[in-house]
Motif scaffolding. Structure first.
Motif, PDB file in Angstrom:
ATOM      1  N   ILE A 406      10.418  -0.176  14.155  1.00  5.27           N
ATOM      2  CA  ILE A 406      11.757  -0.224  14.782  1.00  5.27           C
ATOM      3  C   ILE A 406      11.967  -1.602  15.409  1.00  5.27           C
ATOM      4  N   ASP A 407      10.903  -2.175  15.965  1.00  5.31           N
ATOM      5  CA  ASP A 407      11.020  -3.513  16.560  1.00  5.31           C
ATOM      6  C   ASP A 407      11.410  -4.565  15.532  1.00  5.31           C
ATOM      7  N   THR A 408      10.977  -4.356  14.292  1.00  3.68           N
ATOM      8  CA  THR A 408      11.331  -5.335  13.257  1.00  3.68           C
ATOM      9  C   THR A 408      12.503  -4.841  12.407  1.00  3.68           C
ATOM     10  N   LEU A 409      13.182  -3.824  12.867  1.00  2.24           N
ATOM     11  CA  LEU A 409      14.348  -3.218  12.212  1.00  2.24           C
ATOM     12  C   LEU A 409      14.030  -2.705  10.815  1.00  2.24           C
ATOM     13  N   ASP A 410      12.776  -2.335  10.612  1.00  5.27           N
ATOM     14  CA  ASP A 410      12.387  -1.792   9.327  1.00  5.27           C
ATOM     15  C   ASP A 410      12.478  -0.262   9.391  1.00  5.27           C
ATOM     16  N   PHE A 411      13.724   0.212   9.486  1.00  8.68           N
ATOM     17  CA  PHE A 411      13.952   1.653   9.647  1.00  8.68           C
ATOM     18  C   PHE A 411      13.450   2.432   8.427  1.00  8.68           C
ATOM     19  N   TYR A 412      13.605   1.803   7.285  1.00  6.51           N
ATOM     20  CA  TYR A 412      13.199   2.416   6.022  1.00  6.51           C
ATOM     21  C   TYR A 412      11.705   2.740   6.042  1.00  6.51           C
ATOM     22  N   LYS A 413      10.904   1.742   6.437  1.00  2.00           N
ATOM     23  CA  LYS A 413       9.443   1.931   6.492  1.00  2.00           C
ATOM     24  C   LYS A 413       9.087   2.944   7.580  1.00  2.00           C
ATOM     25  N   ALA A 414       9.810   2.888   8.704  1.00  2.00           N
ATOM     26  CA  ALA A 414       9.528   3.836   9.786  1.00  2.00           C
ATOM     27  C   ALA A 414       9.696   5.255   9.254  1.00  2.00           C
ATOM     28  N   LEU A 415      10.822   5.505   8.593  1.00  2.00           N
ATOM     29  CA  LEU A 415      11.085   6.863   8.099  1.00  2.00           C
ATOM     30  C   LEU A 415      10.112   7.253   6.993  1.00  2.00           C
ATOM     31  N   GLU A 416       9.803   6.300   6.148  1.00  2.00           N
ATOM     32  CA  GLU A 416       8.852   6.584   5.065  1.00  2.00           C
ATOM     33  C   GLU A 416       7.498   7.012   5.663  1.00  2.00           C
ATOM     34  N   THR A 417       7.062   6.288   6.687  1.00  2.00           N
ATOM     35  CA  THR A 417       5.769   6.566   7.312  1.00  2.00           C
ATOM     36  C   THR A 417       5.793   7.924   8.021  1.00  2.00           C
ATOM     37  N   ILE A 418       6.878   8.215   8.702  1.00  2.00           N
ATOM     38  CA  ILE A 418       6.983   9.504   9.410  1.00  2.00           C
ATOM     39  C   ILE A 418       6.948  10.654   8.391  1.00  2.00           C
ATOM     40  N   PHE A 419       7.668  10.467   7.293  1.00  2.04           N
ATOM     41  CA  PHE A 419       7.705  11.551   6.300  1.00  2.04           C
ATOM     42  C   PHE A 419       6.389  11.699   5.543  1.00  2.04           C
ATOM     43  N   ARG A 420       5.611  10.623   5.492  1.00  2.00           N
ATOM     44  CA  ARG A 420       4.283  10.746   4.897  1.00  2.00           C
ATOM     45  C   ARG A 420       3.434  11.681   5.780  1.00  2.00           C
ATOM     46  N   GLU A 421       3.614  11.541   7.076  1.00  4.37           N
ATOM     47  CA  GLU A 421       2.876  12.390   8.028  1.00  4.37           C
ATOM     48  C   GLU A 421       3.328  13.852   7.879  1.00  4.37           C
ATOM     49  N   ILE A 422       4.618  14.045   7.663  1.00  3.54           N
ATOM     50  CA  ILE A 422       5.135  15.417   7.486  1.00  3.54           C
ATOM     51  C   ILE A 422       4.531  16.043   6.221  1.00  3.54           C
ATOM     52  N   SER A 423       4.461  15.256   5.154  1.00  7.36           N
ATOM     53  CA  SER A 423       3.863  15.778   3.911  1.00  7.36           C
ATOM     54  C   SER A 423       2.409  16.129   4.151  1.00  7.36           C
ATOM     55  N   PHE A 424       1.733  15.282   4.896  1.00  7.61           N
ATOM     56  CA  PHE A 424       0.339  15.577   5.229  1.00  7.61           C
ATOM     57  C   PHE A 424       0.276  16.920   5.981  1.00  7.61           C
ATOM     58  N   GLY A 425       1.190  17.101   6.927  1.00 12.48           N
ATOM     59  CA  GLY A 425       1.226  18.335   7.724  1.00 12.48           C
ATOM     60  C   GLY A 425       1.358  19.559   6.826  1.00 12.48           C
ATOM     61  N   ASN A 426       2.259  19.479   5.851  1.00  9.77           N
ATOM     62  CA  ASN A 426       2.447  20.600   4.929  1.00  9.77           C
ATOM     63  C   ASN A 426       1.191  20.863   4.107  1.00  9.77           C
ATOM     64  N   ARG A 427       0.585  19.770   3.625  1.00 12.77           N
ATOM     65  CA  ARG A 427      -0.638  19.937   2.813  1.00 12.77           C
ATOM     66  C   ARG A 427      -1.759  20.537   3.656  1.00 12.77           C
ATOM     67  N   TYR A 428      -1.872  20.053   4.883  1.00 10.80           N
ATOM     68  CA  TYR A 428      -2.926  20.516   5.793  1.00 10.80           C
ATOM     69  C   TYR A 428      -2.755  22.010   6.103  1.00 10.80           C
ATOM     70  N   PHE A 429      -1.514  22.420   6.346  1.00  8.80           N
ATOM     71  CA  PHE A 429      -1.232  23.830   6.649  1.00  8.80           C
ATOM     72  C   PHE A 429      -1.625  24.697   5.445  1.00  8.80           C
ATOM     73  N   THR A 430      -1.201  24.269   4.257  1.00  9.40           N
ATOM     74  CA  THR A 430      -1.488  25.042   3.047  1.00  9.40           C
ATOM     75  C   THR A 430      -2.994  25.120   2.814  1.00  9.40           C
ATOM     76  N   LYS A 431      -3.636  23.952   2.893  1.00  8.71           N
ATOM     77  CA  LYS A 431      -5.070  23.881   2.588  1.00  8.71           C
ATOM     78  C   LYS A 431      -5.890  24.701   3.610  1.00  8.71           C
ATOM     79  N   SER A 432      -5.425  24.737   4.853  1.00 13.28           N
ATOM     80  CA  SER A 432      -6.190  25.431   5.896  1.00 13.28           C
ATOM     81  C   SER A 432      -6.065  26.948   5.817  1.00 13.28           C
TER      82      SER A 432
END
Ligand code: MSP
Length: 515
Positions: A406-432
């Motif tokens: 956000i400091d470098t106004l790279d909103f695209y990368k910020a959202l991409e990174t956050i959504f990568r974490e969400i995908s991980f969350g879904n995979r982790y829930f399923t796998k567990s």
């Protein structure tokens, strides 16, 4: 800065010409400002976020005549459209400046006086091309021709010949000072490609610019020479300091200047990265720390223009898809700084796949499970296992990464990174497989659920500046009631016995074509 005072952050959007209906381009610039403002507030900074309307000039006067209205009444009516856009898009501006405000007139006249007494203005006569639509002087060398032989500005708008007495600003005298400033402050103009364009423009030689007009009167009058009104861009740029109480130095808002970040579109970079800093230098005022020029949207592959009738109105759009959905799409679809295409198909895909299937679904399945198997109380393990520690560490890193992006106004990368974490969350829930471990290993189940709740909480904080209303709804479902988020909240982990709220779908899927 006083030891006890908070760091100030001043964020500005351009002020918009009122004669156009607000469109997606306007919403886009202010949205970027809003995201930064909201994020910085979460960090406890003293934020001041300004937007507003640009109401003087020849273009406005012509439009008022066409509408058969007094220009001030015309401006009063149209400025409301932009204020309304702010509320519809859920922007959190701290002030909305109108250039026809009395306090603004006072600020502009004072700035003029400063420039004049410091020797940066002189009277002469202007001869040259002018684009009324862009309110910009166009050099002979920049002209192109239309198919039917009309002379055009680089933006494609028609130009007309203008000859009249005028005051000039000695822009040429600031060429070296500007180049030095760019050199010493490599992050003043961003992205870098834009910076290079500005530097080569300034190096090619600056000409003095005409800063007053006599052929119409809809503008700020020049006090000692009332036949002249000020060039609309000189008046408009001053709005950034009007908002800080200029010329007063003891005004409660004075502390915010110089601006931390001025966000604009690429078309108005020259005004902000060349004229504006030179004007400030001429008046001996500090320069903004950063100017960021974003790219432009096309609509389904075509240039957006009134004449093509394909201007995107954010108001019906948000009624159809939801405000947060539009806010998300605008900052997720294209990297800030680059051009991109607005496509309804892509908008629907992102809503369905990312907001509904990934984020919404993770919340839904997690909370429903807690509701069913734990009576709606989030289970908290006695201590975290290694995997748990690792996940918590990655969540802290996610916040740091989001902050850096956000400091470098790279909103695209910020959202991409956050959504990568969400995908991980879904995979982790399923796998567990908590539905299986529930009867075999309750501690493992507790770990899974607790960590998934922490993951949802962290990503929701990171997403808050982008999609605030939805994030508050999700936090309510997690059992939190405050809508005033501080990043420090994340230091305290989810408490024992925390009861979740009512589970509701936050991101409905877009199914039918009626959308
Ligand atoms: N009034 C001046 C700004 C004065 S600031 C001291 C002005 N106003 S504007 O209403 O024409 O445009 C404001 C902003 O909208 C600009 O930053 C411009 O880049 C942005 N956009 C206009 N069309 C756009 C797109 N199609 N896409 C993205 N942004 C666009 O200029």
């Amino acid at each position: 800065m006083n030891k006890n005072s908070k760091e100030t952050v001043y964020i500005t959007s351009p002020i918009y010409y009122v004669n156009d209906k607000p469109h997606i381009g306007h919403a886009y610039t202010t949205l970027a400002c809003d995201v930064i403002a909201r994020w910085k507030r979460m960090y406890g900074k003293d934020v001041y976020f300004m937007t507003g309307t640009d109401e003087y000039g020849q273009k406005m006067q012509q439009s008022a005549v066409k509408a058969n209205m007094d220009p001030k009444k015309f401006a009063d009516k149209l400025s409301k459209n932009f204020l309304n856009l702010c509320s519809v898009m859920n922007f959190s501006q701290d002030t909305f400046i109108r250039t026809t405000d009395k306090k603004h007139e006072k600020a502009v006249q004072h700035l003029w006086y400063e420039m004049e007494t410091k020797g940066s203005l002189y009277k002469g006569s202007y001869k040259g091309w002018y684009s009324i639509r862009d309110e910009a002087y166009v050099d002979e060398s920049e002209l192109t021709k239309s198919k039917d032989g009309k002379r055009l500005a680089p933006s494609g708008s028609e130009v007309s010949w203008m000859e009249q007495p005028s005051y000039f600003f000695k822009l040429s005298a600031f060429q070296d000072k500007l180049l030095n400033y760019y050199e010493e402050n490599p992050d003043f103009i961003l992205p870098k490609t834009r910076r290079n364009e500005v530097i080569s423009f300034v190096k090619s030689g600056l000409k003095d610019i005409s800063v007053s007009r006599v052929n119409f009167n809809w503008g700020v009058a020049i006090k000692n020479d009332p036949d002249h009104v000020m060039y609309v861009w000189l008046d408009a740029l001053t709005s950034y300091i009007t908002a800080c109480g200029y010329p007063s130095t003891t005004h409660e808002k004075s502390k915010y200047w110089p601006a931390s970040i001025q966000i604009i579109g690429k078309d108005i970079l020259r005004f902000h990265a060349v004229y504006w800093p030179a004007i400030l230098m001429a008046a001996n005022l500090p320069l903004p720390k950063r100017v960021f020029a974003h790219g432009w949207w096309t609509n389904e592959g075509k240039k957006i223009s009134k004449s093509l009738g394909n201007v995107i109105d954010p108001i019906p759009l948000q009624q159809q898809y939801g405000v947060d959905q539009i806010r998300y799409y605008l900052l997720r679809e294209m990297p800030f700084g680059q051009d991109g295409d607005f496509s309804k198909e892509n908008l629907k895909t992102r809503i369905n796949n990312e907001l509904a299937n990934d984020y919404g679904n993770l919340c839904q399945r997690l909370l429903s499970f807690i509701d069913k198997k734990f009576d709606g109380v989030i289970p908290v393990p006695e201590s975290l296992n290694d995997e748990g520690e690792k996940i918590m560490k990655s969540l802290k890193e996610l916040v740091t990464k989001t902050n850096n992006y956000i400091d470098t106004l790279d909103f695209y990368k910020a959202l991409e990174t956050i959504f990568r974490e969400i995908s991980f969350g879904n995979r982790y829930f399923t796998k567990s497989e908590p539905w299986k471990t529930f009867s075999q290993d309750i501690d493992k189940t507790k770990h899974t659920l607790f960590l998934c709740c922490e993951l949802v909480r962290h990503v929701t904080y990171c997403l808050f500046p982008f999609i605030p209303t939805s994030c508050i709804k999700i936090l309510r479902q997690l059992g939190y009631s405050s809508s005033d988020l501080s990043i420090l909240d994340l230091d305290k982990s989810i408490a024992k016995h925390q009861k979740i709220g009512d589970i509701k779908i936050v991101f409905p899927k877009i199914i039918s074509e009626k959308y």
